[in-house]
Design a protein around this motif. Structure first.
Motif, PDB file in Angstrom:
ATOM      1  N   LEU A 151      -5.571  -8.076  -3.058  1.00  0.00           N
ATOM      2  CA  LEU A 151      -6.909  -7.494  -2.905  1.00  0.00           C
ATOM      3  C   LEU A 151      -6.936  -6.428  -1.816  1.00  0.00           C
ATOM      4  CD1 LEU A 151      -9.212 -10.653  -3.139  1.00  0.00           C
ATOM      5  CD2 LEU A 151      -8.944  -8.855  -4.859  1.00  0.00           C
ATOM      6  N   ASP A 152      -6.315  -6.707  -0.675  1.00  0.00           N
ATOM      7  CA  ASP A 152      -6.391  -5.792   0.464  1.00  0.00           C
ATOM      8  C   ASP A 152      -5.458  -4.600   0.315  1.00  0.00           C
ATOM      9  OD1 ASP A 152      -8.240  -7.503   1.557  1.00  0.00           O
ATOM     10  OD2 ASP A 152      -6.835  -8.463   2.940  1.00  0.00           O
ATOM     11  N   ALA A 153      -4.293  -4.802  -0.291  1.00  0.00           N
ATOM     12  CA  ALA A 153      -3.304  -3.730  -0.382  1.00  0.00           C
ATOM     13  C   ALA A 153      -3.568  -2.805  -1.565  1.00  0.00           C
ATOM     14  CB  ALA A 153      -1.897  -4.315  -0.482  1.00  0.00           C
ATOM     15  N   ILE A 154      -3.897  -3.379  -2.723  1.00  0.00           N
ATOM     16  CA  ILE A 154      -4.092  -2.578  -3.927  1.00  0.00           C
ATOM     17  C   ILE A 154      -5.544  -2.168  -4.117  1.00  0.00           C
ATOM     18  CG2 ILE A 154      -3.858  -2.604  -6.445  1.00  0.00           C
ATOM     19  CD1 ILE A 154      -1.450  -4.404  -6.127  1.00  0.00           C
ATOM     20  N   GLN A 155      -6.465  -3.036  -3.716  1.00  0.00           N
ATOM     21  CA  GLN A 155      -7.899  -2.771  -3.838  1.00  0.00           C
ATOM     22  C   GLN A 155      -8.289  -2.493  -5.301  1.00  0.00           C
ATOM     23  OE1 GLN A 155      -9.383   0.037  -0.868  1.00  0.00           O
ATOM     24  NE2 GLN A 155      -7.734  -0.532   0.533  1.00  0.00           N
ATOM     25  N   PRO A 156      -8.156  -3.512  -6.163  1.00  0.00           N
ATOM     26  CA  PRO A 156      -8.496  -3.333  -7.576  1.00  0.00           C
ATOM     27  C   PRO A 156      -9.953  -2.927  -7.769  1.00  0.00           C
ATOM     28  CG  PRO A 156      -8.221  -5.661  -7.025  1.00  0.00           C
ATOM     29  CD  PRO A 156      -7.730  -4.890  -5.856  1.00  0.00           C
ATOM     30  N   GLU A 157     -10.204  -2.222  -8.861  1.00  0.00           N
ATOM     31  CA  GLU A 157     -11.537  -1.708  -9.167  1.00  0.00           C
ATOM     32  C   GLU A 157     -12.011  -2.277 -10.498  1.00  0.00           C
ATOM     33  OE1 GLU A 157     -11.178   2.518  -9.177  1.00  0.00           O
ATOM     34  OE2 GLU A 157     -10.566   2.638  -7.066  1.00  0.00           O
ATOM     35  N   GLY A 158     -13.328  -2.439 -10.627  1.00  0.00           N
ATOM     36  CA  GLY A 158     -13.885  -2.958 -11.864  1.00  0.00           C
ATOM     37  C   GLY A 158     -13.574  -4.430 -12.029  1.00  0.00           C
ATOM     38  N   ILE A 159     -13.193  -4.835 -13.243  1.00  0.00           N
ATOM     39  CA  ILE A 159     -12.861  -6.231 -13.552  1.00  0.00           C
ATOM     40  C   ILE A 159     -11.358  -6.324 -13.771  1.00  0.00           C
ATOM     41  CG2 ILE A 159     -13.271  -8.166 -15.118  1.00  0.00           C
ATOM     42  CD1 ILE A 159     -15.952  -6.871 -15.826  1.00  0.00           C
ATOM     43  N   THR A 160     -10.687  -7.097 -12.925  1.00  0.00           N
ATOM     44  CA  THR A 160      -9.222  -7.141 -12.938  1.00  0.00           C
ATOM     45  C   THR A 160      -8.740  -8.574 -12.835  1.00  0.00           C
ATOM     46  OG1 THR A 160      -9.258  -5.057 -11.691  1.00  0.00           O
ATOM     47  CG2 THR A 160      -7.142  -6.169 -11.910  1.00  0.00           C
ATOM     48  N   HIS A 161      -7.814  -8.949 -13.723  1.00  0.00           N
ATOM     49  CA  HIS A 161      -7.170 -10.265 -13.650  1.00  0.00           C
ATOM     50  C   HIS A 161      -5.979 -10.179 -12.704  1.00  0.00           C
ATOM     51  CE1 HIS A 161      -9.726 -11.385 -16.918  1.00  0.00           C
ATOM     52  NE2 HIS A 161      -9.123 -10.585 -17.791  1.00  0.00           N
ATOM     53  N   ILE A 162      -5.866 -11.145 -11.801  1.00  0.00           N
ATOM     54  CA  ILE A 162      -4.780 -11.170 -10.828  1.00  0.00           C
ATOM     55  C   ILE A 162      -3.857 -12.339 -11.141  1.00  0.00           C
ATOM     56  CG2 ILE A 162      -4.175 -11.384  -8.386  1.00  0.00           C
ATOM     57  CD1 ILE A 162      -6.866 -10.149  -7.697  1.00  0.00           C
ATOM     58  N   ARG A 206       0.834  -1.215   0.000  1.00  0.00           N
ATOM     59  CA  ARG A 206       0.000   0.000   0.000  1.00  0.00           C
ATOM     60  C   ARG A 206       0.862   1.256   0.000  1.00  0.00           C
ATOM     61  NH1 ARG A 206      -0.811   3.761   3.119  1.00  0.00           N
ATOM     62  NH2 ARG A 206       0.404   2.753   4.771  1.00  0.00           N
ATOM     63  N   LEU A 207       1.882   1.288   0.859  1.00  0.00           N
ATOM     64  CA  LEU A 207       2.777   2.439   0.939  1.00  0.00           C
ATOM     65  C   LEU A 207       3.514   2.645  -0.384  1.00  0.00           C
ATOM     66  CD1 LEU A 207       4.163   4.634   2.678  1.00  0.00           C
ATOM     67  CD2 LEU A 207       5.807   2.881   3.398  1.00  0.00           C
ATOM     68  N   SER A 208       3.997   1.570  -0.969  1.00  0.00           N
ATOM     69  CA  SER A 208       4.739   1.674  -2.220  1.00  0.00           C
ATOM     70  C   SER A 208       3.843   2.096  -3.375  1.00  0.00           C
ATOM     71  CB  SER A 208       5.405   0.324  -2.539  1.00  0.00           C
ATOM     72  OG  SER A 208       6.306  -0.045  -1.506  1.00  0.00           O
ATOM     73  N   LEU A 209       2.586   1.647  -3.369  1.00  0.00           N
ATOM     74  CA  LEU A 209       1.651   2.050  -4.420  1.00  0.00           C
ATOM     75  C   LEU A 209       1.335   3.541  -4.318  1.00  0.00           C
ATOM     76  CD1 LEU A 209      -0.183   1.397  -6.791  1.00  0.00           C
ATOM     77  CD2 LEU A 209      -1.939   0.661  -5.153  1.00  0.00           C
ATOM     78  N   ASP A 210       1.200   4.048  -3.105  1.00  0.00           N
ATOM     79  CA  ASP A 210       0.977   5.495  -2.932  1.00  0.00           C
ATOM     80  C   ASP A 210       2.139   6.286  -3.527  1.00  0.00           C
ATOM     81  OD1 ASP A 210      -1.429   5.057  -1.689  1.00  0.00           O
ATOM     82  OD2 ASP A 210      -0.668   5.315   0.356  1.00  0.00           O
ATOM     83  N   ARG A 211       3.364   5.841  -3.293  1.00  0.00           N
ATOM     84  CA  ARG A 211       4.530   6.517  -3.860  1.00  0.00           C
ATOM     85  C   ARG A 211       4.545   6.398  -5.377  1.00  0.00           C
ATOM     86  NH1 ARG A 211       9.239   4.521   0.421  1.00  0.00           N
ATOM     87  NH2 ARG A 211       8.446   5.654   2.236  1.00  0.00           N
ATOM     88  N   HIS A 212       4.146   5.231  -5.876  1.00  0.00           N
ATOM     89  CA  HIS A 212       4.105   5.020  -7.323  1.00  0.00           C
ATOM     90  C   HIS A 212       3.138   6.003  -7.973  1.00  0.00           C
ATOM     91  CE1 HIS A 212       4.672   2.636 -10.956  1.00  0.00           C
ATOM     92  NE2 HIS A 212       3.360   2.611 -11.127  1.00  0.00           N
ATOM     93  N   ARG A 213       1.985   6.179  -7.370  1.00  0.00           N
ATOM     94  CA  ARG A 213       1.008   7.124  -7.920  1.00  0.00           C
ATOM     95  C   ARG A 213       1.589   8.536  -7.995  1.00  0.00           C
ATOM     96  NH1 ARG A 213      -3.177   4.241  -4.627  1.00  0.00           N
ATOM     97  NH2 ARG A 213      -4.700   3.352  -6.073  1.00  0.00           N
TER      98      ARG A 213
END
Length: 606
Positions: A435-446, A370-377
């Protein structure tokens, strides 16, 4: 063409090796093994860990790979490999100090270019910092780095400011990590008119390298020249100085690549072949890397002090223990989290020994992602400081300059990598982290790269290093699940927010709940398979990718877990009451099959 390939990836914590064999036109991974990386003391030789991992391969396959501690060239029935290829992220990769005139324009472009080349940016310096006070100079002198990247000014523009910044860097003259008596490379990617003055300014303090301007015009950003020279410096300076890497480079004929570069190549190919926008996370021992491929363009960010082994000691400096506790399916104070974190910091290469340790480690991983994704954004943004031409269609969807390009609703696939994800005892645990860290939206392949094959696929794809032109054995990774997560307002728990029709049946997607619908098994090898059609009809206030209330029909490939109907809301907000939160987590973890029942004690304290 080689009939057998040995691939090695030396990471910060573990060295992984894979033995690939060709069967007709395809390549198969016959076996893989790993051993702890030995780049640090008391070993101080990365080859020790590599040879130990290869010894396991030899024992498990019966194929003799090494003779007198060197690879046997040529492939026989029970010995030898046709080629040895390698990637490395041990030692944290190439460390770069980025300097630019403005922090949000040229310095930011340099930051993006360095990250895309697999480097770790240790410091970003702008002109206002360089002219502030003496303390800034002393701080830069002590920065740990392998090269300096200087950017600034458009071609034909003012040169005085970039020369001032160059003087500051020449005075600081940071020393290279591995050879304190040597000179650090200074790569200049700024206004070409300043080049003729730089040699007299820099003098003998650093090795000056000129490349094309990273921002030749305000509306133009060209990153490829910077990325190319960074990879060259990585091989020349870091590989020659790090313990044991000279031998590793000799084995691979000087073609060792930074692991993030190989991963980026594999993801770019995956995106091109599938026509997907892709987000990928690689949770390593020292860093957490996040990659995006958006409209065919690759972006990368790295969180240098966010990892699951050697960086664990610094992770709680960036997140609160309560953020870890919120993912535990029992009521707990922060004492357990603090003690576990301290033990992991003292013994960073240890693996979980109990189910409690495993849940704690995976909870830390969720917050690291989650922290790394915030920085990525914050890094993956449109160009700043440019003029935007707007059309009538932009009235209801306007962005300023520098807005983030990461849009989860437009992300087709998410790829999970790194030891804590790839080696999770259950695939559903790895999916739960995503699922918990990124929280994908819509239809997403994992996708979960549970074989750690993406770096290998990046090297041998498209015929690189003598590998096959089409590698179907290790690329792409197997699909773990397809998640459907409508986005809309907060509604009462239990409300149906979408209907999902799949394989002739219709399922309700319910607010506050998560449900797994198993997929049909894929056909036998050689049989045709076109996927399964899926239709999602959201509530009029919810969106799954086509707008509020608009139905979406897609064809999905087979997956190991099936469909995951995620009605928990975006953003995901956990109950504040500890007992209610623990009970809700138990419900979700049971639905996913993430943990055995004895690990979910009905919300009681432990």
């Amino acid at each position: 063409m080689a009939e057998r390939i040995l691939f090695a990836d030396t990471g910060a914590t573990f060295t992984k090796v894979s033995l690939l064999e060709r069967n007709g036109s395809t390549w198969r991974v016959r076996e893989r093994a790993w051993a702890p990386t030995t780049v640090d003391s008391p070993y101080s030789d990365v080859m020790i860990g590599l040879r130990r991992a290869i010894a396991k391969l030899e024992a498990w396959t019966g194929i003799r790979i090494l003779s007198q501690n060197h690879p046997i060239s040529g492939t026989g029935e029970n010995q030898g490999v046709g080629e040895f290829i390698a990637t490395s992220s041990a030692g944290g990769g190439l460390q770069v100090l980025v300097a630019g005139l403005t922090e949000q324009i040229t310095a930011e472009s340099g930051h993006r270019a360095a990250l895309g080349a697999g480097a770790v940016v240790t410091e970003v310096v702008s002109l206002n910092q360089a002219t502030s006070d003496f303390r800034s100079l002393e701080r830069i002198k002590k920065v740990s780095c392998d090269m300096v990247l200087l950017t600034g000014g458009i071609d034909g523009g003012n040169i005085s400011d970039v020369l001032t910044l160059a003087e500051f860097l020449a005075l600081a003259a940071p020393k290279p990590r591995f050879d304190v008596r040597g000179k650090i490379p200074l790569v200049y990617a700024g206004n070409v008119d300043a080049r003729r003055y730089l040699e007299s300014i820099v003098g003998s303090t650093m090795d000056l390298i000129f490349i094309d301007n990273i921002r030749p015009a305000m509306e133009t950003e060209q990153l490829h020249p910077v990325r190319s020279v960074i990879q060259e410096i990585f091989l020349k300076h870091v590989m020659s100085g790090a313990p044991g890497f000279k031998t590793l480079a000799l084995w691979s004929q000087d073609r060792v690549q930074p692991t993030p570069v190989a991963v980026g190549a594999a993801l770019t190919r995956f995106a091109a072949e599938s026509n997907y926008n892709i987000l990928a996370v690689d949770v390593g021992g020292a860093t957490t890397d996040v990659f995006s491929v958006i409209d065919g363009r690759l972006y990368r960010s790295v969180s240098a002090n966010v990892g699951m082994s050697y960086s664990m000691g610094k992770l709680l400096d960036q997140i609160n223990p309560d953020m870890i506790i919120q993912w535990l399916p029992w009521v707990q104070d922060d004492g357990l989290v603090g003690n576990w974190h301290l033990n992991k910091a003292i013994r960073p290469s240890t693996l979980p020994q109990t189910i409690e340790d495993l849940i704690l480690e995976q909870s830390f991983a969720k917050e690291a992602v989650r922290l790394s994704l915030d920085r990525h954004r914050s890094i993956v943004t449109g160009l700043k400081g440019i003029k935007i031409s707007r059309q009538i269609g932009d009235v209801f969807d306007q962005h300023g300059t520098g807005y983030t390009l990461v849009n989860l609703m437009k992300t087709d696939a998410i790829v999970g990598m790194g030891g804590v994800i790839a080696n999770a005892p259950r695939l559903s645990q790895a999916v739960s982290i995503i699922l918990d860290a990124i929280q994908p939206e819509g239809i997403t392949h994992i996708y979960i790269d549970d074989g750690s094959f993406l770096p290998c696929a990046g090297l041998i794809s498209a015929g690189s290093n003598g590998g096959p032109e089409q590698d179907t054995s290790v690329f792409p990774p197997a699909l773990a699940a397809t998640a459907i997560a409508p986005v809309g307002p907060d509604v009462k728990q239990g409300t149906a927010i979408a209907a999902v029709t799949f394989c002739g049946s219709t399922y309700k997607l319910v607010a506050g709940e998560i449900t797994v619908v198993p997929c049909l098994n894929p056909p036998a090898a050689g049989d045709a398979w076109s996927g399964t059609e899926l239709t999602v009809v959201p509530n009029k206030r919810f969106d799954v990718g086509a707008g509020k209330g608009q139905a979406v029909t897609v064809t999905i490939p087979p997956s190991k877990l099936g469909l995951i109907l995620d009605g928990r809301g975006r953003p995901l907000i956990l109950p504040r009451n500890p007992q209610v939160r623990a009970a809700k987590l138990q419900q979700w973890y049971r639905a996913l099959g993430a943990y055995p029942d004895y690990a979910l004690p009905d919300g009681r304290s432990r």
